[in-house]
Design an enzyme around this catalytic site. Structure first.
Site, mmCIF file in Angstrom:
data_model
loop_
_atom_site.group_PDB
_atom_site.id
_atom_site.type_symbol
_atom_site.label_atom_id
_atom_site.label_comp_id
_atom_site.label_asym_id
_atom_site.label_seq_id
_atom_site.Cartn_x
_atom_site.Cartn_y
_atom_site.Cartn_z
ATOM 1 N N GLU A 85 0.663 -1.315 0.086
ATOM 2 C CA GLU A 85 0.114 0.001 -0.080
ATOM 3 C C GLU A 85 0.854 1.465 0.052
ATOM 4 O OE1 GLU A 85 -2.821 -0.408 3.198
ATOM 5 O OE2 GLU A 85 -4.027 -1.449 1.958
ATOM 6 N N GLU B 88 -6.822 -7.129 -0.890
ATOM 7 C CA GLU B 88 -7.462 -6.952 0.354
ATOM 8 C C GLU B 88 -8.738 -6.199 0.330
ATOM 9 O OE1 GLU B 88 -5.601 -4.646 3.412
ATOM 10 O OE2 GLU B 88 -3.801 -5.948 3.561
HETATM 11 C C1 LIG Z 1 -6.872 1.921 3.967
HETATM 12 C C2 LIG Z 1 -7.631 2.142 2.573
HETATM 13 O O1 LIG Z 1 -7.111 1.783 1.515
HETATM 14 N N1 LIG Z 1 -8.933 2.375 2.447
HETATM 15 C C3 LIG Z 1 -9.939 2.411 1.359
HETATM 16 C C4 LIG Z 1 -10.723 1.087 1.359
HETATM 17 O O2 LIG Z 1 -11.703 1.337 0.283
HETATM 18 C C5 LIG Z 1 -12.358 2.581 0.302
HETATM 19 C C6 LIG Z 1 -13.373 2.728 -0.598
HETATM 20 O O3 LIG Z 1 -12.699 2.332 -1.985
HETATM 21 C C7 LIG Z 1 -11.396 3.807 0.095
HETATM 22 O O4 LIG Z 1 -11.884 4.936 0.528
HETATM 23 C C8 LIG Z 1 -10.472 3.880 1.240
HETATM 24 O O5 LIG Z 1 -9.399 4.597 1.148
#
Ligand SMILES: CC(=O)N[C@H]1CO[C@H](CO)[C@@H](O)[C@@H]1O
Ligand SMILES: *[C@@H]1O[C@H](CO)[C@@H](O)[C@H](O)[C@H]1NC(C)=O
Ligand SMILES: *[C@@H]1O[C@H](CO)[C@@H](O)[C@H](O)[C@H]1NC(C)=O
Ligand SMILES: *[C@@H]1O[C@H](CO)[C@@H](O)[C@H](O)[C@H]1NC(C)=O
Ligand SMILES: *[C@@H]1O[C@H](CO)[C@@H](O)[C@H](O)[C@H]1NC(C)=O
Ligand SMILES: *[C@@H]1O[C@H](CO)[C@@H](O)[C@H](O)[C@H]1NC(C)=O
Length: 836
Positions: A193, A262
């Site tokens: 990430e 994930e």
């Molecule tokens: C931590 C992260 O990546 N969260 C994401 C999960 O998905 C939502 C919807 O697509 C995002 O807004 C978040 O940032």
């Protein structure tokens, strides 16, 4: 001759079982076949090795093909052979490079168990892993390498990262665990990430990612590498999506498959917050749409969340439970989300064609108009299609399932008090025989040291303990009138976090804490001083080191000031920030090893509500095999050990806000604040005690309590199955069994009549009662079913006859079983049973 034959045989077997893993624009290709894969995360250190086979087996039964885990660098390499010195106090006296792969850290054993179950492995090496894990998985010593900057184009960092990644890859190769060697590992991940936070690193971010990609591919694992949330992942690394929804995701090159590494079956729990959960209907909707739109690999994060034992949580403020609302609960028991994976596996049998000359057709309900349930006419039939749902038809005709109407077997599990030990027949308390040791307030160690000014905590403790004492004495002139009420002197303290307990002249005056988003806090404590010398002792503590964000390692913690005495009668403010303070890293009890129960200092008794107290008792293991938790209600905050092993930080006195737990609809985009439970209650009062850590008797429980509690109130609870439910509609032709492309024995006949299937999970139990049964239009869900306007009169007696006394029962859902209470209406059978 015989020996030669055996050797030849082994060589041939190894060659024959080697598997070629590649990819194209559609999918991972395993031995020439494009594959649709369902994956789930299980993190090996968040459970115990004796739990692993059961978790893996239940994952397989739940329809998973792949088990994914991170690698936890700071567990495997807690120390390093370098003469590292913290800028403030300690130097690391280390003799040798030391890796640790024992017990819960036995990665090789875990991977081999997955292989034995016939499943694949996705190894997410990182080595930055986030994962709500202390410091994102980095060992703390990394912080003290001169010139290091984490996660960027920095030579000292890259050297360490490369060394550790190569170490892990080397270990896997040595054991022949890559698919290319005949092992289970079909994928590896490098970094994690990074694309979410790379802009503050400037142009160096790009060269770092290029370097990481080259470094990884040069290790020659023979299987593909992925980077998640990394739009610029260089070829041949596959960029993948992590989110609650990934149905719009496309990888960054034509020749890469669409993979969801994930997204989130729920969310993690924080101390001080309510517990998040995600409606199954919404997960089913998200996952089905992903496959429908060409996705071919998706991973449930988490499939089993587990427990953050010891001081392994990140955050700060991540709770000890990492249940994650996952299909397998914290204790490894299946909850009601399990079954829908079967359905997904069925629905994705041919994701590449959804046209009507193939076996599967997918219809999608409204996404924008959430009240817009629709009736869709297709191929001569009419289908009811709720908004925010997807329907799958087999043979363009039969409704296999709709994500909003998941037919499933569900369970309700509850923790019930259990008594242990024979001397306690009328009490649920763990013990009546406690002993204790009082932890001294302030400085008690010969290793304490003085410094002018206030120090940063992580640089000082190197995370060897949660605790750092900041102590100072101040002289107050005898004539000060503020001694006698009416006048409020305050100690103004600014801290980077995470928690502070203030002691004035040996008494706890108050506490303060930050939260996950603003770690630090500023607090004005009212203090009462006396003439002459006054002792101020500030016990500052960390609750898991930050694990995410750009430059997260530099966040810092502790009382960095200012610290000022305000409201003195002479009108002045005394700034203590740059005065000389005395520091002590850790507690006296920690250095004495009280957590193991040893030492001759223990005194009989259990003083209540006394801060800074170590408590100890002996106990017998609760009978049976059911999972065990300690209910810490009655205690404040601290850490607990069972037979010397830390079950984690406990903090039952931290209550979640009362608001936010209103009814949550599965319709509409999910986020982690949308669906909450346990508002106004302790964020966590139950703490997992793994069965494998216990002996039948003479177990030792030790707790260190910071703010004061009553140990005689804590109790053991065991998890019991309260109800087993199933609800199946007569319009759903798919029976419960899994369908898989690879295992024809698991294939069901899609034209079979729908059946309700109930099975007691414990093979030694049988269905003992039917709490509810209704054929018609029953409403509600497991635990709260009720009859609808239409019901047959014989559902209960027919179900009782079919089920009571057997472990398993199986009833056809049709009017030929129950008669037809309302002709022309689609009916369903709902059953709630108990096992004994
Ligand atoms: C931590 C992260 O990546 N969260 C994401 C999960 O998905 C939502 C919807 O697509 C995002 O807004 C978040 O940032
Ligand atoms: C592996 O599979 C790919 C694509 O399916 C193929 O091009 C390649 O030749 C195979 N490699 C081996 C060693 O079989
Ligand atoms: C039916 O299947 C064939 C081959 O699988 C494909 O070429 C054709 O386009 C499909 N027809 C429709 C209407 O999708
Ligand atoms: C005010 O009183 C405090 C506490 O006794 C003392 O430390 C400080 O020096 C005094 N300030 C002045 C200006 O007298
Ligand atoms: C820790 O010490 C180093 C070296 O003195 C310093 O650069 C860094 O800012 C300190 N970290 C924090 C969080 O204060
Ligand atoms: C999360 O969902 C709730 C309910 O739909 C909404 O009110 C809130 O604004 C959302 N929060 C975020 C950060 O999107």
């Amino acid at each position: 001759m015989m020996r030669l034959l055996i050797v030849w045989f082994l060589v041939v077997v190894a060659k024959v079982t080697a598997v070629n893993v590649t990819y194209d624009h559609r999918a991972l290709i395993i031995d020439g076949r494009p594959r649709v894969l369902v994956s789930g995360s299980i993190h090996y250190p968040r459970s115990t090795p004796d739990m692993w086979p059961g978790l893996i087996q239940k994952s397989k039964e739940g329809g998973l093909d792949v088990i994914e885990t991170y690698i936890f660098w700071n567990l495997h390499e807690p120390v390093r052979n370098q003469n590292l010195k913290t800028p403030i106090a300690r130097s690391f006296k280390r003799n040798e490079d030391k890796y640790d792969f024992e017990g819960r850290k036995d990665l090789i054993k875990f991977v081999k168990l997955v292989a034995n179950a016939g499943l694949y492995v996705h190894l997410r090496i990182g080595p930055y892993i986030s994962a709500e894990w202390n410091y994102g998985g980095f060992p703390l010593w990394l912080h003290f390498i001169p010139g290091i900057v984490f996660r960027t184009d920095n030579e000292p960092f890259k050297a360490e990262m490369k060394r550790f990644v190569a170490k892990i890859v080397g270990m896997m190769k040595e054991e022949n665990l890559y698919a290319s060697q005949g092992g289970p590992i079909i994928l590896s991940q490098i970094e994690n990430e990074y694309g979410n936070i790379d802009s503050p690193y400037g142009p160096a971010a790009k060269s770092y990612i290029k370097w990481a990609a080259n470094m990884a591919t040069s290790l020659d694992t023979g299987v593909p590498w992925v980077m998640c949330q990394q739009r610029d992942a260089p070829d041949p690394i596959i960029d993948t999506c992590n989110a609650f929804y990934c149905d719009g995701f496309k990888p960054n090159a034509e020749n890469k498959p669409t993979m969801w590494t994930e997204n989130w079956t729920g969310w993690f729990l924080l101390f001080g917050e309510a517990a998040p959960y995600r409606p199954v209907e919404d997960i089913a909707f998200a996952v089905t749409r992903f496959y429908q739109r060409g996705g071919t690999f998706q991973n449930y994060y988490m499939y089993h969340g587990g427990t953050n034992f010891g001081r392994t949580t990140g955050g700060p403020f991540i709770a000890t439970s990492y249940d994650y609302n996952a299909p397998l609960d914290e204790y490894g028991m299946a909850n009601n989300q399990l079954v829908f994976v079967y359905l997904i596996t069925y629905g994705s049998s041919d994701p590449f064609h959804t046209s009507c000359n193939k076996s599967v057709y997918i219809m999608q309900g409204h996404r924008d108009n959430l009240n817009g349930d629709a009736n869709v006419n297709f191929n001569g039939n009419s289908y009811h299609l709720p908004a925010w749902s997807v329907s799958i038809l087999s043979d363009c005709k039969n409704l296999v399932f709709n994500t909003a109407k998941i037919n499933s077997m569900a369970t309700i599990r509850r923790f019930v008090a259990t008594s242990v030990g024979h001397d306690l027949s009328d009490s649920m308390a763990i013990s009546s025989k406690w002993s204790y040791v009082s932890e001294p307030v302030g400085i008690s160690s010969n290793d304490a040291f003085n410094r002018p000014g206030l120090v940063e905590q992580i640089n000082t403790t190197a995370d060897q303990s949660d605790y750092l004492w900041y102590s100072i004495s101040i002289d107050v002139k005898g004539a000060e009138p503020f001694l006698h009420g009416g006048f409020q002197t305050t100690l103004h303290v600014k801290s980077l976090g995470h928690v502070l307990h203030l002691f004035v002249n040996g008494q706890l005056e108050g506490s303060a804490n930050g939260n996950m988003f603003t770690h630090g806090f500023t607090k004005d404590f009212s203090v009462v001083l006396k003439p002459g010398k006054n002792k101020l002792d500030l016990l500052s503590l960390t609750v898991g080191l930050q694990h995410f964000g750009a430059f997260f390692d530099k966040a810092g913690a502790g009382v960095t000031g200012p610290v000022k005495l305000e409201g003195l009668t002479n009108g002045s403010t005394v700034d203590l920030s740059s005065q000389r303070w005395t520091y002590q890293i850790g507690l006296k009890g920690e250095s004495l090893g009280l957590n193991t129960g040893g030492s001759s200092l223990w005194v009989s008794g259990s003083p209540k509500s006394q801060p800074l107290t170590w408590y100890k008792t002996n106990f017998d293991a609760p009978a049976g095999d059911n999972p065990i938790a300690i209910d810490f209600t009655g205690m404040g905050k601290g850490e607990a050990w069972v037979n010397g092993q830390s079950i984690g930080r406990y903090w039952p006195s931290y209550i979640a806000p009362t608001g936010g737990c209103s009814v949550c609809s599965y319709k509409g985009p999910y986020n982690f604040t949308k669906c909450l439970k346990n508002c106004g209650k302790p964020s966590q009062n139950l703490y997992h005690v793994p069965r494998s850590w216990l002996k039948p008797s003479a177990n030792v429980l030790v707790m260190f309590e910071e703010i004061g509690g009553d140990p005689t109130q804590i109790s053991f609870k065991t998890q019991e199955l309260e109800s087993l439910c199933s609800q199946v509609s007569e319009s759903h032709p798919l029976p419960m069994e899994a369908w898989s492309q690879d295992d024809p024995t698991r294939k069901s006949n899609p034209m079979a009549k729908p059946r309700v299937l109930l099975e007691c999970p414990d093979p030694n139990q049988v269905i003992s009662s039917i709490k509810f049964a209704s054929f018609g239009t029953p409403q509600g869900k497991c635990g709260s079913f009720s009859h609808g306007y239409c019901k047959s009169s014989n559902a209960l007696s027919i179900t009782q006859k079919a089920c009571i006394g057997s472990r398993t029962c199986n009833i056809e859902v049709s009017s030929s079983t129950f008669g037809d209470p309302c002709v022309g209406v689609v009916k369903s059978l709902a059953v709630e049973a108990s096992c004994a």
